[in-house]
Scaffold this motif. Structure first.
Motif, mmCIF file in Angstrom:
data_model
loop_
_atom_site.group_PDB
_atom_site.id
_atom_site.type_symbol
_atom_site.label_atom_id
_atom_site.label_comp_id
_atom_site.label_asym_id
_atom_site.label_seq_id
_atom_site.Cartn_x
_atom_site.Cartn_y
_atom_site.Cartn_z
ATOM 1 N N LYS A 137 42.354 42.284 32.979
ATOM 2 C CA LYS A 137 41.320 42.058 33.990
ATOM 3 C C LYS A 137 39.948 41.881 33.339
ATOM 4 C CE LYS A 137 39.230 44.202 38.038
ATOM 5 N NZ LYS A 137 39.209 45.383 38.911
ATOM 6 N N GLU A 138 39.572 42.755 32.423
ATOM 7 C CA GLU A 138 38.271 42.674 31.745
ATOM 8 C C GLU A 138 38.155 41.416 30.885
ATOM 9 O OE1 GLU A 138 35.373 44.492 31.553
ATOM 10 O OE2 GLU A 138 36.047 45.681 33.245
ATOM 11 N N PHE A 139 39.206 41.098 30.176
ATOM 12 C CA PHE A 139 39.195 39.948 29.275
ATOM 13 C C PHE A 139 39.040 38.650 30.068
ATOM 14 C CE2 PHE A 139 40.331 37.096 25.944
ATOM 15 C CZ PHE A 139 40.220 37.782 24.754
ATOM 16 N N GLU A 140 39.837 38.495 31.122
ATOM 17 C CA GLU A 140 39.753 37.285 31.938
ATOM 18 C C GLU A 140 38.400 37.172 32.635
ATOM 19 O OE1 GLU A 140 43.307 37.539 34.349
ATOM 20 O OE2 GLU A 140 44.524 36.602 32.775
ATOM 21 N N ALA A 141 37.854 38.291 33.093
ATOM 22 C CA ALA A 141 36.529 38.277 33.715
ATOM 23 C C ALA A 141 35.474 37.836 32.708
ATOM 24 C CB ALA A 141 36.187 39.652 34.287
ATOM 25 N N CYS A 142 35.582 38.315 31.487
ATOM 26 C CA CYS A 142 34.638 37.927 30.441
ATOM 27 C C CYS A 142 34.688 36.425 30.190
ATOM 28 C CB CYS A 142 34.943 38.692 29.155
ATOM 29 S SG CYS A 142 33.822 38.295 27.789
ATOM 30 N N LEU A 143 35.870 35.858 30.114
ATOM 31 C CA LEU A 143 36.006 34.420 29.887
ATOM 32 C C LEU A 143 35.414 33.618 31.043
ATOM 33 C CD1 LEU A 143 39.580 34.289 28.362
ATOM 34 C CD2 LEU A 143 37.443 33.808 27.175
ATOM 35 N N ARG A 144 35.692 34.042 32.272
ATOM 36 C CA ARG A 144 35.152 33.340 33.442
ATOM 37 C C ARG A 144 33.628 33.405 33.463
ATOM 38 N NH1 ARG A 144 39.348 35.716 35.889
ATOM 39 N NH2 ARG A 144 38.113 37.422 36.699
ATOM 40 N N GLU A 145 33.093 34.609 33.273
ATOM 41 C CA GLU A 145 31.649 34.808 33.390
ATOM 42 C C GLU A 145 30.875 34.175 32.237
ATOM 43 O OE1 GLU A 145 31.330 39.070 33.736
ATOM 44 O OE2 GLU A 145 32.591 39.056 35.539
ATOM 45 N N THR A 146 31.412 34.229 31.038
ATOM 46 C CA THR A 146 30.687 33.756 29.864
ATOM 47 C C THR A 146 30.887 32.276 29.602
ATOM 48 O OG1 THR A 146 30.995 35.942 28.878
ATOM 49 C CG2 THR A 146 30.269 34.181 27.401
ATOM 50 N N PHE A 147 32.106 31.790 29.806
ATOM 51 C CA PHE A 147 32.428 30.421 29.401
ATOM 52 C C PHE A 147 32.800 29.508 30.568
ATOM 53 C CE2 PHE A 147 33.567 33.263 25.868
ATOM 54 C CZ PHE A 147 32.696 32.780 24.897
ATOM 55 N N GLY A 148 32.835 30.037 31.796
ATOM 56 C CA GLY A 148 33.215 29.232 32.944
ATOM 57 C C GLY A 148 34.650 28.753 32.854
ATOM 58 N N TYR A 149 35.466 29.532 32.214
ATOM 59 C CA TYR A 149 36.852 29.186 31.923
ATOM 60 C C TYR A 149 37.748 30.067 32.770
ATOM 61 C CZ TYR A 149 41.084 29.429 28.891
ATOM 62 O OH TYR A 149 42.362 29.434 28.387
ATOM 63 N N ASP A 150 38.485 29.474 33.697
ATOM 64 C CA ASP A 150 39.391 30.244 34.531
ATOM 65 C C ASP A 150 40.612 30.584 33.701
ATOM 66 O OD1 ASP A 150 40.346 31.581 36.707
ATOM 67 O OD2 ASP A 150 41.060 29.799 37.742
ATOM 68 N N ALA A 151 40.510 31.679 33.013
ATOM 69 C CA ALA A 151 41.450 32.039 31.966
ATOM 70 C C ALA A 151 42.704 32.703 32.496
ATOM 71 C CB ALA A 151 40.773 32.977 30.985
ATOM 72 N N TRP A 152 43.735 32.594 31.676
ATOM 73 C CA TRP A 152 44.974 33.307 31.879
ATOM 74 C C TRP A 152 45.388 33.834 30.517
ATOM 75 C CZ3 TRP A 152 49.907 33.342 30.081
ATOM 76 C CH2 TRP A 152 50.822 34.088 30.821
ATOM 77 N N VAL A 153 45.610 35.125 30.413
ATOM 78 C CA VAL A 153 45.961 35.718 29.125
ATOM 79 C C VAL A 153 47.184 36.620 29.274
ATOM 80 C CG1 VAL A 153 43.559 35.671 28.315
ATOM 81 C CG2 VAL A 153 44.451 37.764 29.343
ATOM 82 N N VAL A 154 47.879 36.795 28.164
ATOM 83 C CA VAL A 154 48.954 37.775 28.074
ATOM 84 C C VAL A 154 48.437 38.888 27.177
ATOM 85 C CG1 VAL A 154 51.288 38.254 27.228
ATOM 86 C CG2 VAL A 154 50.794 36.073 28.357
ATOM 87 N N VAL A 155 48.557 40.126 27.629
ATOM 88 C CA VAL A 155 48.127 41.289 26.865
ATOM 89 C C VAL A 155 49.369 42.114 26.524
ATOM 90 C CG1 VAL A 155 46.763 43.410 26.890
ATOM 91 C CG2 VAL A 155 45.895 41.353 28.034
ATOM 92 N N LEU A 156 49.540 42.365 25.230
ATOM 93 C CA LEU A 156 50.652 43.185 24.757
ATOM 94 C C LEU A 156 50.117 44.291 23.862
ATOM 95 C CD1 LEU A 156 53.147 40.367 23.691
ATOM 96 C CD2 LEU A 156 53.176 41.682 25.814
ATOM 97 N N THR A 157 50.762 45.437 23.894
ATOM 98 C CA THR A 157 50.383 46.482 22.950
ATOM 99 C C THR A 157 50.775 46.029 21.546
ATOM 100 O OG1 THR A 157 52.500 47.631 23.069
ATOM 101 C CG2 THR A 157 50.785 48.306 24.667
#
Length: 178
Positions: free
Chosen positions: A57-77
């Motif tokens: 959630k934080e990572f995708e929000a950062c991409l949207r807010e900073t780069f205007g990129y509607d991001a989709w990411v996979v997060v794994l431990t």
């Protein structure tokens, strides 16, 4: 504090260009530490007190807010990345084939992709768990391989991302050393 690997979909291709130094700088304002970018192709390792869903959630929000990129990411431990690398039955380095791992945070989409993939003639495909599958492509023929063409269809593109097994090894090594 948990160590994570974050895999971005579609970065530095198709007109979405983000410099890794800019991405790293943007992530400093988020609840992450030890942020490292790898290979300029959308691979990030970091540490956080958040759970995987919170990191996403934080990572995708950062991409949207900073780069205007509607991001989709996979997060794994970091442990999960290590387990996937270990579970992959294909070689990281081979003269005739490339080994790939397709990741998804949507188990239903990955299951559908796997079922469609096993129906393809000549496709060597292994399910590694609810979040990943591994497959082989001939050297020099990845984009033309039947599974690559299948996985690039719009219904899968938005929910999956693929990495070469050699890249997964590098991400594993970086994530475990944070």
């Amino acid at each position: 504090m948990n160590n994570y690997a974050v895999f971005l979909r579609g970065i530095n291709v198709g007109g979405i260009n983000i410099k890794m130094a800019d991405l790293k700088a943007a992530l400093k304002s988020r609840p992450f530490s030890g942020v490292q970018t790898l290979l300029a192709s959308g691979n990030v390792v970091l540490a956080s007190e958040l759970d995987p869903a919170g990191v996403k959630k934080e990572f995708e929000a950062c991409l949207r807010e900073t780069f205007g990129y509607d991001a989709w990411v996979v997060v794994l431990t970091a442990d999960r990345v290590a387990a996937l690398v270990e579970a992959c039955p294909y070689p990281a380095d081979d003269g005739a084939t490339h080994s790939y791992v397709t990741l998804s945070s949507d188990e239903a989409v990955l299951a559908e992709l796997f079922e469609a993939g096993v129906a393809l003639d000549g496709t060597d495909l292994t399910r590694l768990g609810p979040d990943a599958l591994a497959w082989l492509a001939p050297v020099g023929g990845t984009l033309e391989s039947p599974f690559s063409k299948l996985s690039s269809k719009a219904k899968y593109k938005a929910a999956t991302t693929t990495r070469n097994l050699r890249t997964m090894v590098k991400v594993r090594d970086a994530a475990t050393k944070l």
